[in-house]
Design a protein around this motif. Structure first.
Motif, PDB file in Angstrom:
ATOM      1  N   LYS A 239       0.723  -1.155   0.155  1.00 15.41           N
ATOM      2  CA  LYS A 239       0.060   0.114  -0.150  1.00 15.41           C
ATOM      3  C   LYS A 239       0.927   1.315   0.047  1.00 15.41           C
ATOM      4  N   LYS A 240       2.109   1.313   0.507  1.00 12.14           N
ATOM      5  CA  LYS A 240       2.990   2.304   0.451  1.00 12.14           C
ATOM      6  C   LYS A 240       3.303   2.663  -0.980  1.00 12.14           C
ATOM      7  N   SER A 241       3.649   1.494  -1.503  1.00  9.75           N
ATOM      8  CA  SER A 241       3.946   1.814  -2.934  1.00  9.75           C
ATOM      9  C   SER A 241       2.657   1.952  -3.972  1.00  9.75           C
ATOM     10  N   GLU A 242       1.480   1.586  -3.583  1.00  7.65           N
ATOM     11  CA  GLU A 242       0.416   2.193  -4.418  1.00  7.65           C
ATOM     12  C   GLU A 242       0.154   3.527  -4.110  1.00  7.65           C
ATOM     13  N   ALA A 243       0.273   3.972  -3.021  1.00 13.58           N
ATOM     14  CA  ALA A 243      -0.243   5.596  -2.825  1.00 13.58           C
ATOM     15  C   ALA A 243       0.877   6.322  -3.321  1.00 13.58           C
ATOM     16  N   ARG A 244       1.895   6.133  -3.909  1.00 14.76           N
ATOM     17  CA  ARG A 244       2.878   6.565  -4.585  1.00 14.76           C
ATOM     18  C   ARG A 244       2.682   6.751  -6.195  1.00 14.76           C
ATOM     19  N   GLU A 245       1.752   5.993  -6.464  1.00 10.11           N
ATOM     20  CA  GLU A 245       1.609   5.998  -7.872  1.00 10.11           C
ATOM     21  C   GLU A 245       0.984   7.066  -8.706  1.00 10.11           C
ATOM     22  N   ARG A 246       1.414   7.630  -9.934  1.00  8.48           N
ATOM     23  CA  ARG A 246       1.282   8.886 -10.282  1.00  8.48           C
ATOM     24  C   ARG A 246      -0.284   9.323 -10.404  1.00  8.48           C
ATOM     25  N   ASP A 247      -1.087   8.568 -10.779  1.00  8.88           N
ATOM     26  CA  ASP A 247      -2.452   8.793 -11.180  1.00  8.88           C
ATOM     27  C   ASP A 247      -3.425   8.776  -9.969  1.00  8.88           C
ATOM     28  N   ILE A 248      -3.042   8.282  -8.602  1.00  7.67           N
ATOM     29  CA  ILE A 248      -3.762   8.098  -7.517  1.00  7.67           C
ATOM     30  C   ILE A 248      -3.071   8.674  -6.217  1.00  7.67           C
ATOM     31  N   GLN A 249      -1.691   9.429  -6.352  1.00 11.32           N
ATOM     32  CA  GLN A 249      -1.208   9.818  -5.226  1.00 11.32           C
ATOM     33  C   GLN A 249      -1.784  11.178  -4.767  1.00 11.32           C
ATOM     34  N   ASP A 250      -3.039  11.588  -5.192  1.00  7.33           N
ATOM     35  CA  ASP A 250      -3.613  12.634  -4.495  1.00  7.33           C
ATOM     36  C   ASP A 250      -4.386  12.066  -3.270  1.00  7.33           C
ATOM     37  N   ALA A 251      -4.658  10.835  -3.058  1.00 10.02           N
ATOM     38  CA  ALA A 251      -5.655  10.153  -1.987  1.00 10.02           C
ATOM     39  C   ALA A 251      -5.238  10.163  -0.713  1.00 10.02           C
ATOM     40  N   VAL A 252      -3.970   9.730  -0.665  1.00  6.01           N
ATOM     41  CA  VAL A 252      -3.547   9.232   0.835  1.00  6.01           C
ATOM     42  C   VAL A 252      -2.278   9.973   1.065  1.00  6.01           C
ATOM     43  N   ASP A 253      -1.993  10.498   2.060  1.00  8.00           N
ATOM     44  CA  ASP A 253      -0.616  11.309   2.241  1.00  8.00           C
ATOM     45  C   ASP A 253       0.486  10.468   2.803  1.00  8.00           C
ATOM     46  N   TYR A 254       0.145   9.469   3.896  1.00 13.20           N
ATOM     47  CA  TYR A 254       1.052   8.466   4.335  1.00 13.20           C
ATOM     48  C   TYR A 254       0.254   7.413   4.527  1.00 13.20           C
ATOM     49  N   VAL A 255       1.286   6.120   4.595  1.00 12.97           N
ATOM     50  CA  VAL A 255       0.789   4.973   4.709  1.00 12.97           C
ATOM     51  C   VAL A 255       1.707   4.219   5.881  1.00 12.97           C
TER      52      VAL A 255
END
Length: 416
Positions: A239-255
């Motif tokens: 989930k840490k890697s997912e939160a960094r993905e360019r098209d969805i990195q607007d959603a979660v600030d930290y994992v």
């Protein structure tokens, strides 16, 4: 010289109680300075860290087991990780014979952000949380512990698993009527999604046009509270890697992981099981079941039946949990060897309850989640009034509008 574990504990204590000490690195070796930079600036590094040189001279087990070829040797004792390829499946950590690889620890910048943030702060807790912080821990007690740390509120991501279940069920129901050979996959596991996108692009058509429940929860919170800070908490390194993905990195600030949260509870001497209740009950049985293998496919099948009872073509599922099993299933799908029409893929054995940064034994965690799910007042997202209410607040006039090209819950594949 301090081990990485000792350095981590020292830095965590300083971050919580004496932040000024974080600036004094005069006694640190170059290796320790690199470890400190990982702890203070994890976003600059991959989600897997090499904290010490490795002893491998011939066979590199971490390289051999990586399903996405994201790890490669650079020089004796050193490896590098391609941040664009790595999904955070943690196979390399599990198979590192010298225990030189560790999972990213983002707790220090996350806590600093929570304490400094001027707007509301929300802890988004994965469905697998039951029992992770002690046998007497309840959702209400966990909510109180999050408030003690500094969060303004805690959201159970299971509610957004409900919404994504409903979205996938609607997508399946609409397409199966016109395509008897229609096949769909689950959307929640970033390892499963990453394997399809990066290794099996010919199967992209089977991916649902959906974000994961984690991304859905973060986006919904920020839609309702644009100045909010969101921190996802679960057992999953990916989930840490997912939160960094360019098209969805607007959603979660930290994992953060359950293991990281336990470190915080220990450092602040917080015992969640001793706190008073602060209970809220929003998710259905289906949404809470996302935490274990088989739960997602059962949730989608049950919701399809709720939407369209006695339909001629139902949901016929096949599932895989663990990276090797996922890869085997994807090979079978690619080769046309599977007749099912819904595929559930979980990167961890047993599902999310088997995540690499869990605290509780997966079997016990599954029992806890199932018991909690059975207490829900609603068996399906279609029956859950909180889902309907939340969708209305987010601008969805009907549940069918989830299939429109909305910016909250829709994701476009392939990724550019």
């Amino acid at each position: 010289m301090k081990t990485f574990a000792q350095l981590y504990q020292e830095v965590l204590q300083n971050a919580l109680h004496d932040p000024e000490k974080l600036n004094d690195t005069r006694a640190f070796s170059d290796e320790q300075k690199n470890q400190l930079d990982c702890l203070l600036n994890p976003q600059k590094h991959p989600v897997v860290w090499q904290v010490e040189p490795c002893d491998c001279t011939t066979q590199r087990h971490c390289v051999d087991v990586c399903p996405l070829n994201a790890i490669f040797a650079t020089q004796p004792g050193k490896i590098a990780i391609d941040m664009q390829k790595c999904t955070g499946c943690a196979q390399c950590i599990e198979h590192c014979k010298g225990h030189k690889l560790v999972a990213s620890r983002d707790i220090i910048p996350a806590l600093q952000a929570v304490r400094a943030h001027q707007g509301p702060t929300y802890a988004l807790v994965a469905p697998a949380f039951l029992g992770q912080f002690g046998p007497q821990m309840t959702p209400g007690k966990l909510r109180q512990s999050m408030k003690m740390i500094g969060f303004d509120g805690m959201i159970e991501v299971a509610l957004f698993a409900d919404i994504l279940t409903l979205k996938e069920a609607l997508e399946f129901d609409r397409n199966i009527l016109t395509q008897s050979d229609y096949q769909l996959t689950s959307c929640c596991c970033p390892v499963w999604i990453g394997m399809i996108v990066k290794l099996y692009p010919e199967l992209l058509a089977h991916l649902p046009a959906s974000v994961s429940p984690m991304i859905a929860s973060g986006r919904a919170i920020k839609h309702l509270h644009p100045d909010a800070l969101t921190v996802f908490i679960g057992p999953c390194l990916a989930k840490k890697s997912e939160a960094r993905e360019r098209d969805i990195q607007d959603a979660v600030d930290y994992v953060l992981t359950f293991a990281e949260m336990q470190d915080v509870f220990d450092a602040l001497q917080i015992d969640p099981s001793s706190l008073p209740e602060s209970q809220k009950d929003h998710a259905s049985y289906a949404g809470r079941s996302y935490a274990y293998a088989g739960g997602v496919s059962h949730a989608v099948a049950h919701t399809v039946e709720s939407i369209h009872p006695n339909r001629e073509i139902g949901v016929h599922t096949v599932r895989a949990d663990g990276v090797p099993a996922c890869k085997e299933l994807l090979n079978q799908i690619r080769n046309g060897e599977i007749s099912a029409n819904f595929f559930e893929g979980m990167g961890c054995k047993g599902g999310c309850v088997g995540g690499p940064k869990r605290i509780l034994d997966p079997a016990a965690a599954k029992e806890n989640v199932q018991a909690y799910a059975s207490q829900s007042l609603y068996t399906s997202p279609a029956d859950n009034p909180y889902v309907i209410e939340l969708l209305g607040r987010l601008g969805f006039d009907t549940i069918d509008s989830l299939l429109e090209n909305d910016h909250l819950f829709t994701r476009h594949f392939p990724l550019s």
